[in-house]
Design a protein around this motif. Structure first.
Motif, PDB file in Angstrom:
ATOM      1  N   UNK A  83      28.673 -21.530 -42.123  1.00  0.00           N
ATOM      2  CA  UNK A  83      29.486 -20.393 -41.713  1.00  0.00           C
ATOM      3  C   UNK A  83      30.198 -19.753 -42.898  1.00  0.00           C
ATOM      4  N   UNK A  84      30.493 -18.471 -42.756  1.00  0.00           N
ATOM      5  CA  UNK A  84      31.302 -17.712 -43.717  1.00  0.00           C
ATOM      6  C   UNK A  84      32.329 -16.919 -42.930  1.00  0.00           C
ATOM      7  N   UNK A  85      33.424 -16.567 -43.588  1.00  0.00           N
ATOM      8  CA  UNK A  85      34.382 -15.638 -42.990  1.00  0.00           C
ATOM      9  C   UNK A  85      34.445 -14.419 -43.901  1.00  0.00           C
ATOM     10  N   UNK A  86      34.346 -13.247 -43.297  1.00  0.00           N
ATOM     11  CA  UNK A  86      34.439 -11.979 -44.018  1.00  0.00           C
ATOM     12  C   UNK A  86      35.781 -11.346 -43.658  1.00  0.00           C
ATOM     13  N   UNK A  87      36.526 -10.933 -44.680  1.00  0.00           N
ATOM     14  CA  UNK A  87      37.859 -10.379 -44.469  1.00  0.00           C
ATOM     15  C   UNK A  87      37.919  -8.994 -45.092  1.00  0.00           C
ATOM     16  N   UNK A  88      38.460  -8.032 -44.351  1.00  0.00           N
ATOM     17  CA  UNK A  88      38.655  -6.674 -44.858  1.00  0.00           C
ATOM     18  C   UNK A  88      40.132  -6.315 -44.730  1.00  0.00           C
ATOM     19  N   UNK A  89      40.627  -5.662 -45.767  1.00  0.00           N
ATOM     20  CA  UNK A  89      42.001  -5.173 -45.773  1.00  0.00           C
ATOM     21  C   UNK A  89      41.926  -3.658 -45.817  1.00  0.00           C
ATOM     22  N   UNK A  90      42.728  -2.994 -45.016  1.00  0.00           N
ATOM     23  CA  UNK A  90      42.679  -1.543 -44.989  1.00  0.00           C
ATOM     24  C   UNK A  90      43.712  -0.954 -44.050  1.00  0.00           C
ATOM     25  N   UNK A  91      43.420   0.268 -43.621  1.00  0.00           N
ATOM     26  CA  UNK A  91      44.315   0.996 -42.718  1.00  0.00           C
ATOM     27  C   UNK A  91      43.470   1.835 -41.768  1.00  0.00           C
ATOM     28  N   UNK A  92      43.972   2.020 -40.549  1.00  0.00           N
ATOM     29  CA  UNK A  92      43.356   2.969 -39.633  1.00  0.00           C
ATOM     30  C   UNK A  92      43.858   4.353 -40.014  1.00  0.00           C
ATOM     31  N   UNK A  93      42.918   5.256 -40.277  1.00  0.00           N
ATOM     32  CA  UNK A  93      43.281   6.606 -40.717  1.00  0.00           C
ATOM     33  C   UNK A  93      42.456   7.630 -39.954  1.00  0.00           C
ATOM     34  N   UNK A  94      43.041   8.829 -39.814  1.00  0.00           N
ATOM     35  CA  UNK A  94      42.281   9.951 -39.267  1.00  0.00           C
ATOM     36  C   UNK A  94      41.442  10.528 -40.392  1.00  0.00           C
ATOM     37  N   UNK A  95      40.126  10.527 -40.189  1.00  0.00           N
ATOM     38  CA  UNK A  95      39.222  11.011 -41.227  1.00  0.00           C
ATOM     39  C   UNK A  95      38.240  12.012 -40.638  1.00  0.00           C
ATOM     40  N   UNK A  96      37.695  12.835 -41.528  1.00  0.00           N
ATOM     41  CA  UNK A  96      36.641  13.757 -41.125  1.00  0.00           C
ATOM     42  C   UNK A  96      35.320  13.203 -41.651  1.00  0.00           C
ATOM     43  N   UNK A  97      34.364  14.045 -41.950  1.00  0.00           N
ATOM     44  CA  UNK A  97      33.045  13.587 -42.383  1.00  0.00           C
ATOM     45  C   UNK A  97      33.023  13.130 -43.840  1.00  0.00           C
ATOM     46  N   UNK A  98      34.098  13.313 -44.579  1.00  0.00           N
ATOM     47  CA  UNK A  98      34.132  12.918 -45.982  1.00  0.00           C
ATOM     48  C   UNK A  98      34.289  11.414 -46.131  1.00  0.00           C
ATOM     49  N   UNK A  99      33.756  10.893 -47.197  1.00  0.00           N
ATOM     50  CA  UNK A  99      33.888   9.468 -47.540  1.00  0.00           C
ATOM     51  C   UNK A  99      35.278   9.264 -48.123  1.00  0.00           C
ATOM     52  N   UNK A 100      36.067   8.379 -47.510  1.00  0.00           N
ATOM     53  CA  UNK A 100      37.450   8.132 -47.913  1.00  0.00           C
ATOM     54  C   UNK A 100      37.575   6.690 -48.371  1.00  0.00           C
ATOM     55  N   UNK A 101      38.357   6.472 -49.420  1.00  0.00           N
ATOM     56  CA  UNK A 101      38.610   5.109 -49.901  1.00  0.00           C
ATOM     57  C   UNK A 101      40.104   4.916 -50.125  1.00  0.00           C
ATOM     58  N   UNK A 102      40.484   3.661 -50.236  1.00  0.00           N
ATOM     59  CA  UNK A 102      41.867   3.310 -50.552  1.00  0.00           C
ATOM     60  C   UNK A 102      41.897   2.634 -51.915  1.00  0.00           C
ATOM     61  N   UNK A 103      43.021   2.779 -52.606  1.00  0.00           N
ATOM     62  CA  UNK A 103      43.199   2.149 -53.909  1.00  0.00           C
ATOM     63  C   UNK A 103      44.265   1.074 -53.813  1.00  0.00           C
ATOM     64  N   UNK A 104      44.034  -0.011 -54.498  1.00  0.00           N
ATOM     65  CA  UNK A 104      44.961  -1.132 -54.543  1.00  0.00           C
ATOM     66  C   UNK A 104      44.224  -2.332 -55.095  1.00  0.00           C
ATOM     67  N   UNK A 105      44.964  -3.364 -55.421  1.00  0.00           N
ATOM     68  CA  UNK A 105      44.350  -4.549 -56.004  1.00  0.00           C
ATOM     69  C   UNK A 105      44.667  -5.772 -55.149  1.00  0.00           C
TER      70      UNK A 105
END
Length: 185
Positions: A83-105
């Motif tokens: 088994x593996x566990x996959x973890x994602x950190x982020x935010x729910x955002x209102x987006x349109x068709x553009x590719x959006x990313x977040x910055x942070x370390x």
């Protein structure tokens, strides 16, 4: 009358039908995801305001103001190496068709005196975006901070994250369904 001439259209139609079936159904064995759906990961979220030390994680620092501590405790499994566990950190955002990313370390820190690792994100900012003209309405999507963290499944120690209050953590469990194969020379 030649029967082979009459059968040719039927054979042609049958072969077209068979070849039009998705290859994925022919090549992928059916998997049983019931075991993945029954794995209950215990998730606790505490801020500086409601922090209560837990016996299994009291060695980790308490969250500071504007930060939230996320604790994932995995149940014990028989073959945890599958088994593996996959973890994602982020935010729910209102987006349109553009590719959006977040910055942070995402920093990997070591708990002094214990050697246990934990993760910390000090800040998350809006990252670059494409600039396409979008005609569709905006939708709410989970926008991730960088790539997913994928870790070996380990139920012996909780996984601890310190994130800004406006950040979210999501996870999923992966299970290997095939045996190892060898590379052929």
């Amino acid at each position: 009358m030649n029967t082979s001439i009459q059968c040719k259209p039927l054979i042609l139609a049958a072969s077209l039908l068979i070849t039009s079936m998705p290859l994925i159904t022919q090549a992928t064995p059916k998997t049983n995801n019931d075991t993945l759906n029954t794995i209950t990961v215990q998730s606790r979220v505490m801020s500086a305001d409601n922090y209560q030390a837990q016996t299994d994680t009291n060695m980790f620092p308490a969250p500071i103001k504007a930060m939230v501590q996320h604790i994932l405790t995995l149940p014990k499994l028989n073959n945890e190496s599958d088994y593996l566990i996959e973890i994602q950190i982020g935010q729910n955002k209102q987006v349109d068709c553009n590719k959006v990313t977040l910055l942070g370390e995402i920093e990997t820190l070591s708990l002094e005196g214990w050697g246990y690792r934990y993760y910390q994100v000090n800040s998350i900012m809006q990252g670059p975006s494409t600039k396409m003209m979008c005609t569709d309405a905006k939708t709410v999507q989970f926008v991730t901070l960088g790539d997913s963290l994928t870790q070996a499944y380990d139920s012996r120690l909780p996984t601890v994250f310190y994130l800004p209050k406006d950040a979210q953590l999501r996870y999923r469990i992966w299970r290997a369904v095939s045996e190892f194969n060898y590379s052929i020379k």
